[in-house]
Write an enzyme that holds these catalytic residues in place. Sequence first.
Site, PDB file in Angstrom:
ATOM      1  N   ARG A 104       3.841  -1.721  -9.414  1.00 16.31           N
ATOM      2  CA  ARG A 104       2.876  -1.113 -10.313  1.00 16.31           C
ATOM      3  C   ARG A 104       2.671   0.342  -9.942  1.00 16.31           C
ATOM      4  O   ARG A 104       2.289   0.655  -8.812  1.00 16.31           O
ATOM      5  CB  ARG A 104       1.556  -1.870 -10.220  1.00 16.31           C
ATOM      6  CG  ARG A 104       0.660  -1.504 -11.361  1.00 16.31           C
ATOM      7  CD  ARG A 104      -0.300  -2.549 -11.815  1.00 16.31           C
ATOM      8  NE  ARG A 104      -0.936  -3.343 -10.796  1.00 16.31           N
ATOM      9  CZ  ARG A 104      -2.209  -3.708 -10.872  1.00 16.31           C
ATOM     10  NH1 ARG A 104      -2.931  -3.306 -11.878  1.00 16.31           N
ATOM     11  NH2 ARG A 104      -2.738  -4.484  -9.974  1.00 16.31           N
ATOM     12  N   THR A 108      -0.388   5.208 -13.293  1.00 16.13           N
ATOM     13  CA  THR A 108      -0.424   4.731 -14.689  1.00 16.13           C
ATOM     14  C   THR A 108      -0.676   3.219 -14.786  1.00 16.13           C
ATOM     15  O   THR A 108      -0.980   2.715 -15.864  1.00 16.13           O
ATOM     16  CB  THR A 108       0.927   5.006 -15.363  1.00 16.13           C
ATOM     17  OG1 THR A 108       1.941   4.267 -14.636  1.00 16.13           O
ATOM     18  CG2 THR A 108       1.281   6.482 -15.335  1.00 16.13           C
ATOM     19  N   ASP A 200      -3.093 -14.302  -1.384  1.00 19.06           N
ATOM     20  CA  ASP A 200      -1.855 -13.596  -1.715  1.00 19.06           C
ATOM     21  C   ASP A 200      -0.672 -14.533  -1.488  1.00 19.06           C
ATOM     22  O   ASP A 200      -0.352 -14.887  -0.353  1.00 19.06           O
ATOM     23  CB  ASP A 200      -1.725 -12.341  -0.841  1.00 19.06           C
ATOM     24  CG  ASP A 200      -0.547 -11.495  -1.296  1.00 19.06           C
ATOM     25  OD1 ASP A 200       0.601 -11.992  -1.261  1.00 19.06           O
ATOM     26  OD2 ASP A 200      -0.756 -10.342  -1.696  1.00 19.06           O
ATOM     27  N   ASP A 203       2.212 -13.249   0.840  1.00 20.43           N
ATOM     28  CA  ASP A 203       1.835 -13.263   2.274  1.00 20.43           C
ATOM     29  C   ASP A 203       1.809 -14.678   2.811  1.00 20.43           C
ATOM     30  O   ASP A 203       2.216 -14.925   3.951  1.00 20.43           O
ATOM     31  CB  ASP A 203       0.456 -12.614   2.462  1.00 20.43           C
ATOM     32  CG  ASP A 203       0.532 -11.091   2.427  1.00 20.43           C
ATOM     33  OD1 ASP A 203       1.641 -10.544   2.593  1.00 20.43           O
ATOM     34  OD2 ASP A 203      -0.523 -10.463   2.229  1.00 20.43           O
TER      35      ASP A 203
HETATM   36  N1  URA Z   1      -0.958 -12.368  -6.700  1.00 21.16           N
HETATM   37  C1  URA Z   1      -1.289 -13.177  -5.661  1.00 21.16           C
HETATM   38  O1  URA Z   1      -0.492 -13.367  -4.753  1.00 21.16           O
HETATM   39  N2  URA Z   1      -2.497 -13.752  -5.661  1.00 21.16           N
HETATM   40  C2  URA Z   1      -3.390 -13.580  -6.643  1.00 21.16           C
HETATM   41  O2  URA Z   1      -4.481 -14.148  -6.594  1.00 21.16           O
HETATM   42  C3  URA Z   1      -3.025 -12.737  -7.718  1.00 21.16           C
HETATM   43  C4  URA Z   1      -1.797 -12.137  -7.716  1.00 21.16           C
END
Ligand code: URA
Length: 209
Positions: A104, A108, A200, A203
């Site tokens: 991203r 922008t 995440d 992760d």
């Molecule tokens: N990406 C992720 O890994 N977790 C989220 O909650 C949203 C996007």
Amino acid sequence: MSNVHLIDHPLVQHKLTLMRRKDASTNTFRRLLNELSSLMAYEVTRDMAMQEIEIETPLETMRSNVIDGKKLVFVSILRAGNGILEGMLNIVPGARVGHVGLYRDPKTLVAVEYYFKMPSEMHERDIIVVDPMLATGNSASAAVERLKELNPKSIKFVCLLTCPEGIATMQKEHPDVPIYTAAIDRQLNEHGYILPGLGDAGDRIFGTK
Ligand code: URA
């Protein structure tokens, strides 16, 4: 939400609950994701076209069904999508695999492509795009947009978790692409994370936090 398929099989729901827990180790998270991905592959391929062929059993000749057409393609949205591939390939070992990398732009907020590698003859193939989290929907939408340039036979999207915002983006920009998910959570937070979510996904899959 006619094109959103909620996979409510008890095994899927059970494994997802275990994955959401913050004390699940990387090892546990990855194993559950593999198992869950196989179950989701089973659901998303339910309507694949079949073709009858003639075979010989040890006793007789018979006509029986096999999957029709060119091998389907799993397209992983990097990097978390890769966590879904192994489980799906356990169920469809002959599938081809493509990868899309997007980031991203911080100014922008537009998704910018940095990697795109697909098998040949995409116009003759069915595509299943995989990403564990359909959050804002921006990467998913950009990936689907790019894949549509290749004119594939069909595109489906598979995630573990989504939320109303991600579904709204996809339904606005790609109403023709069905979404398969194990859960529709409450909302996004201000950082683009799904609540209650599972954190995440990248992760947790790769142990990078
Ligand atoms: N990406 C992720 O890994 N977790 C989220 O909650 C949203 C996007």
